[in-house]
Structure formats: structure tokens, C-alpha cells
Design a protein around this motif. Structure first.
Motif, PDB file in Angstrom:
ATOM      1  N   LEU A 190       1.666   4.684  -6.130  1.00  0.00           N
ATOM      2  CA  LEU A 190       0.743   5.395  -5.968  1.00  0.00           C
ATOM      3  C   LEU A 190      -0.647   4.631  -5.921  1.00  0.00           C
ATOM      4  O   LEU A 190      -0.935   3.782  -6.558  1.00  0.00           O
ATOM      5  CB  LEU A 190       0.607   6.659  -6.947  1.00  0.00           C
ATOM      6  CG  LEU A 190       1.722   7.254  -7.337  1.00  0.00           C
ATOM      7  CD1 LEU A 190       1.255   8.047  -8.508  1.00  0.00           C
ATOM      8  CD2 LEU A 190       2.250   8.280  -6.326  1.00  0.00           C
ATOM      9  N   ILE A 191      -1.208   4.968  -4.501  1.00  0.00           N
ATOM     10  CA  ILE A 191      -2.382   4.156  -4.249  1.00  0.00           C
ATOM     11  C   ILE A 191      -3.608   5.034  -3.956  1.00  0.00           C
ATOM     12  O   ILE A 191      -3.585   6.046  -3.042  1.00  0.00           O
ATOM     13  CB  ILE A 191      -2.135   3.355  -2.891  1.00  0.00           C
ATOM     14  CG1 ILE A 191      -1.005   2.301  -2.945  1.00  0.00           C
ATOM     15  CG2 ILE A 191      -3.262   2.458  -2.564  1.00  0.00           C
ATOM     16  CD1 ILE A 191      -0.336   1.526  -1.969  1.00  0.00           C
ATOM     17  N   GLU A 192      -4.594   4.841  -4.514  1.00  0.00           N
ATOM     18  CA  GLU A 192      -6.194   5.620  -4.189  1.00  0.00           C
ATOM     19  C   GLU A 192      -6.866   4.481  -3.423  1.00  0.00           C
ATOM     20  O   GLU A 192      -7.278   3.561  -4.124  1.00  0.00           O
ATOM     21  CB  GLU A 192      -6.543   5.882  -5.808  1.00  0.00           C
ATOM     22  CG  GLU A 192      -7.770   6.486  -5.438  1.00  0.00           C
ATOM     23  CD  GLU A 192      -8.462   7.002  -6.825  1.00  0.00           C
ATOM     24  OE1 GLU A 192      -9.951   6.581  -6.769  1.00  0.00           O
ATOM     25  OE2 GLU A 192      -7.922   7.419  -7.735  1.00  0.00           O
ATOM     26  N   HIS A 193      -7.323   4.773  -2.355  1.00  0.00           N
ATOM     27  CA  HIS A 193      -8.002   3.771  -1.367  1.00  0.00           C
ATOM     28  C   HIS A 193      -9.390   4.219  -1.718  1.00  0.00           C
ATOM     29  O   HIS A 193      -9.712   5.544  -1.859  1.00  0.00           O
ATOM     30  CB  HIS A 193      -7.494   3.797  -0.072  1.00  0.00           C
ATOM     31  CG  HIS A 193      -6.300   3.314   0.028  1.00  0.00           C
ATOM     32  ND1 HIS A 193      -5.851   1.996   0.253  1.00  0.00           N
ATOM     33  CD2 HIS A 193      -5.243   3.895   0.494  1.00  0.00           C
ATOM     34  CE1 HIS A 193      -4.741   1.819   0.447  1.00  0.00           C
ATOM     35  NE2 HIS A 193      -4.257   2.904   0.616  1.00  0.00           N
ATOM     36  N   ASP A 194     -10.435   3.336  -1.477  1.00  0.00           N
ATOM     37  CA  ASP A 194     -11.909   3.973  -1.160  1.00  0.00           C
ATOM     38  C   ASP A 194     -11.885   4.870  -0.252  1.00  0.00           C
ATOM     39  O   ASP A 194     -12.782   5.872  -0.529  1.00  0.00           O
ATOM     40  CB  ASP A 194     -12.611   2.584  -0.901  1.00  0.00           C
ATOM     41  CG  ASP A 194     -12.871   1.611  -2.419  1.00  0.00           C
ATOM     42  OD1 ASP A 194     -12.620   2.267  -3.488  1.00  0.00           O
ATOM     43  OD2 ASP A 194     -13.291   0.462  -2.071  1.00  0.00           O
ATOM     44  N   LEU A 251       6.946  15.942 -13.918  1.00  0.00           N
ATOM     45  CA  LEU A 251       8.050  15.193 -13.441  1.00  0.00           C
ATOM     46  C   LEU A 251       8.742  14.366 -14.663  1.00  0.00           C
ATOM     47  O   LEU A 251      10.089  14.011 -14.440  1.00  0.00           O
ATOM     48  CB  LEU A 251       8.346  14.666 -12.212  1.00  0.00           C
ATOM     49  CG  LEU A 251       7.890  15.617 -11.074  1.00  0.00           C
ATOM     50  CD1 LEU A 251       7.829  14.710  -9.740  1.00  0.00           C
ATOM     51  CD2 LEU A 251       8.745  16.859 -11.076  1.00  0.00           C
ATOM     52  N   GLY A 252       7.825  13.713 -15.540  1.00  0.00           N
ATOM     53  CA  GLY A 252       8.602  13.013 -16.502  1.00  0.00           C
ATOM     54  C   GLY A 252       8.745  11.520 -16.228  1.00  0.00           C
ATOM     55  O   GLY A 252       9.575  10.758 -16.850  1.00  0.00           O
ATOM     56  N   LEU A 253       7.958  11.061 -15.294  1.00  0.00           N
ATOM     57  CA  LEU A 253       8.096   9.711 -14.643  1.00  0.00           C
ATOM     58  C   LEU A 253       7.155   8.714 -15.654  1.00  0.00           C
ATOM     59  O   LEU A 253       6.355   9.365 -16.165  1.00  0.00           O
ATOM     60  CB  LEU A 253       7.744   9.679 -13.242  1.00  0.00           C
ATOM     61  CG  LEU A 253       8.510  10.366 -12.108  1.00  0.00           C
ATOM     62  CD1 LEU A 253       8.040   9.794 -10.952  1.00  0.00           C
ATOM     63  CD2 LEU A 253       9.927   9.791 -12.163  1.00  0.00           C
ATOM     64  N   SER A 254       7.364   7.557 -15.702  1.00  0.00           N
ATOM     65  CA  SER A 254       6.517   6.845 -16.654  1.00  0.00           C
ATOM     66  C   SER A 254       5.826   5.725 -15.777  1.00  0.00           C
ATOM     67  O   SER A 254       6.347   5.196 -14.812  1.00  0.00           O
ATOM     68  CB  SER A 254       7.249   6.467 -17.652  1.00  0.00           C
ATOM     69  OG  SER A 254       8.417   5.390 -17.356  1.00  0.00           O
ATOM     70  N   VAL A 255       4.644   5.333 -16.196  1.00  0.00           N
ATOM     71  CA  VAL A 255       3.864   4.342 -15.542  1.00  0.00           C
ATOM     72  C   VAL A 255       4.522   2.994 -15.836  1.00  0.00           C
ATOM     73  O   VAL A 255       4.560   2.654 -17.238  1.00  0.00           O
ATOM     74  CB  VAL A 255       2.431   4.377 -15.801  1.00  0.00           C
ATOM     75  CG1 VAL A 255       1.780   3.258 -15.169  1.00  0.00           C
ATOM     76  CG2 VAL A 255       1.701   5.560 -15.187  1.00  0.00           C
ATOM     77  N   TYR A 266       2.521   2.123 -10.284  1.00  0.00           N
ATOM     78  CA  TYR A 266       3.779   2.003 -10.076  1.00  0.00           C
ATOM     79  C   TYR A 266       4.582   2.816 -11.389  1.00  0.00           C
ATOM     80  O   TYR A 266       4.239   2.745 -12.405  1.00  0.00           O
ATOM     81  CB  TYR A 266       4.451   0.766 -10.223  1.00  0.00           C
ATOM     82  CG  TYR A 266       3.939  -0.552  -9.072  1.00  0.00           C
ATOM     83  CD1 TYR A 266       4.685  -0.353  -7.911  1.00  0.00           C
ATOM     84  CD2 TYR A 266       2.940  -0.947  -9.431  1.00  0.00           C
ATOM     85  CE1 TYR A 266       4.407  -1.199  -6.935  1.00  0.00           C
ATOM     86  CE2 TYR A 266       2.569  -1.952  -8.331  1.00  0.00           C
ATOM     87  CZ  TYR A 266       3.338  -1.896  -6.949  1.00  0.00           C
ATOM     88  OH  TYR A 266       2.871  -2.689  -6.231  1.00  0.00           O
ATOM     89  N   VAL A 267       4.985   4.101 -10.825  1.00  0.00           N
ATOM     90  CA  VAL A 267       5.579   4.999 -11.538  1.00  0.00           C
ATOM     91  C   VAL A 267       7.326   4.716 -11.597  1.00  0.00           C
ATOM     92  O   VAL A 267       7.803   4.728 -10.230  1.00  0.00           O
ATOM     93  CB  VAL A 267       5.381   6.659 -11.550  1.00  0.00           C
ATOM     94  CG1 VAL A 267       3.826   6.475 -11.857  1.00  0.00           C
ATOM     95  CG2 VAL A 267       5.375   7.053 -10.184  1.00  0.00           C
ATOM     96  N   ARG A 268       8.032   5.389 -12.721  1.00  0.00           N
ATOM     97  CA  ARG A 268       9.523   5.061 -12.460  1.00  0.00           C
ATOM     98  C   ARG A 268      10.149   6.200 -13.289  1.00  0.00           C
ATOM     99  O   ARG A 268       9.518   6.464 -14.359  1.00  0.00           O
ATOM    100  CB  ARG A 268       9.795   3.804 -12.852  1.00  0.00           C
ATOM    101  CG  ARG A 268      11.225   3.690 -12.857  1.00  0.00           C
ATOM    102  CD  ARG A 268      11.568   2.100 -13.252  1.00  0.00           C
ATOM    103  NE  ARG A 268      12.857   1.910 -12.674  1.00  0.00           N
ATOM    104  CZ  ARG A 268      13.336   0.799 -12.578  1.00  0.00           C
ATOM    105  NH1 ARG A 268      12.927  -0.338 -12.784  1.00  0.00           N
ATOM    106  NH2 ARG A 268      14.927   0.740 -11.793  1.00  0.00           N
ATOM    107  N   GLY A 269      11.221   6.640 -12.723  1.00  0.00           N
ATOM    108  CA  GLY A 269      12.255   7.531 -13.547  1.00  0.00           C
ATOM    109  C   GLY A 269      13.436   6.510 -13.462  1.00  0.00           C
ATOM    110  O   GLY A 269      13.453   5.505 -13.237  1.00  0.00           O
TER     111      GLY A 269
END
Length: 144
Positions: free
Chosen positions: A68-72, A41-45, A58-61
Motif C-alpha cells: 500500500l502506497i500513499e503518495h504526496d 480482513l485480518g492481514l498483518s503489517v 507491506y501487508v500479508r495474509g
């Protein structure tokens, strides 16, 4: 009495009017999700961090902000929060997004309808099963 209630209700709605600031998604694998949102999608961190056992990015266009969150351990089961959610994006180059999705071996749920004279769109699934609708206002011409 009803007119006064309606007027008060309108004032409350105006005072509480909110705009969407960002979307937050729980993801199973942050790296895999970043590959999708950046590569397809071409978003950037904007930045990433680790906080209380969770990895966050945090990503942004141009007008899109996502966390985006990755939990244990997942906060909710997939069926409880992914069903019915569609994230909508706009693109000036729908074929480029479609090409990126194919290269990344994304699940393509719906291809553009080149017989339609209306706005063109594709529907993808991101790595965590969220539906991603990408719309272009530009009439597409099949060059393939």
C-alpha cells in the motif's frame, strides 16, 4: 509451419510463466487503509517505510501480499485505475469478516446470499474505492 510456430510459442510461454507476487495499491490515506486491511480482513503489517515522500506498508495474509502506497500526490486519477479492479480474498469465517466490516462502517456492496447452495461471498469497498470480494467455500448458516 503453423505447428512449429505453436510449439515455439508454447515454449516461450512456459519460459516466461509468472506467478502473482503481490498487489500494489495507491491509497489516499495509509493509516485508514491499514485499519481496513488489518481490522476487517485480518492481514498483518510486515513492515512500513517512508521513501521519497511516499509512505509504504507491506501487508500479508497466509497467501496474500500487498503493498500500500500513499503518495504526496496521486500517480493517477481514481477513475483511471480503480474501475473494474476487484481484489479477491478467501476466508474460513465470512461472518467474522462481515461483522468486522459493519463495525468499521465499511461500504458493503453485496451481502451473502443465504439461499444459494454454492460458495458464499460478500463484496466490500475499501477506503479508496477498490472492490474487495471475500469468498468462503464453507456453506454459511444465518445465525442472526
Amino acid at each position: 509451419m503453423k505447428e512449429k510456430e505453436a510449439s515455439t510459442s508454447n515454449l516461450i510461454c512456459m519460459a516466461l510463466a509468472c506467478t502473482l507476487g503481490h498487489v500494489m495499491l495507491d491509497v489516499e490515506n495509509l493509516d485508514r487503509s491499514l485499519d481496513f486491511y488489518e481490522g476487517v480482513l485480518g492481514l498483518s503489517v510486515q513492515y512500513s517505510e517512508e521513501l521519497d515522500g511516499s509512505r509504504i506498508a507491506y501487508v500479508r495474509g497466509d497467501t496474500t501480499e500487498m503493498m500500500l502506497i500513499e503518495h504526496d500526490e496521486p500517480l493517477l486519477t481514481p477513475s483511471a485505475y480503480r474501475g473494474g479492479i476487484v481484489l479477491g480474498f478467501r476466508s474460513q469465517s465470512l461472518f467474522a469478516v462481515l461483522s468486522n466490516a459493519r463495525q468499521a462502517e465499511c461500504e458493503i456492496l453485496r451481502e451473502p446470499d443465504l439461499t444459494s447452495s454454492g460458495p458464499q461471498s460478500i463484496l466490500l469497498a475499501d477506503p479508496d474505492g477498490y472492490a474487495i470480494l471475500v469468498v468462503s467455500e464453507i456453506r454459511m448458516i444465518d445465525t442472526q
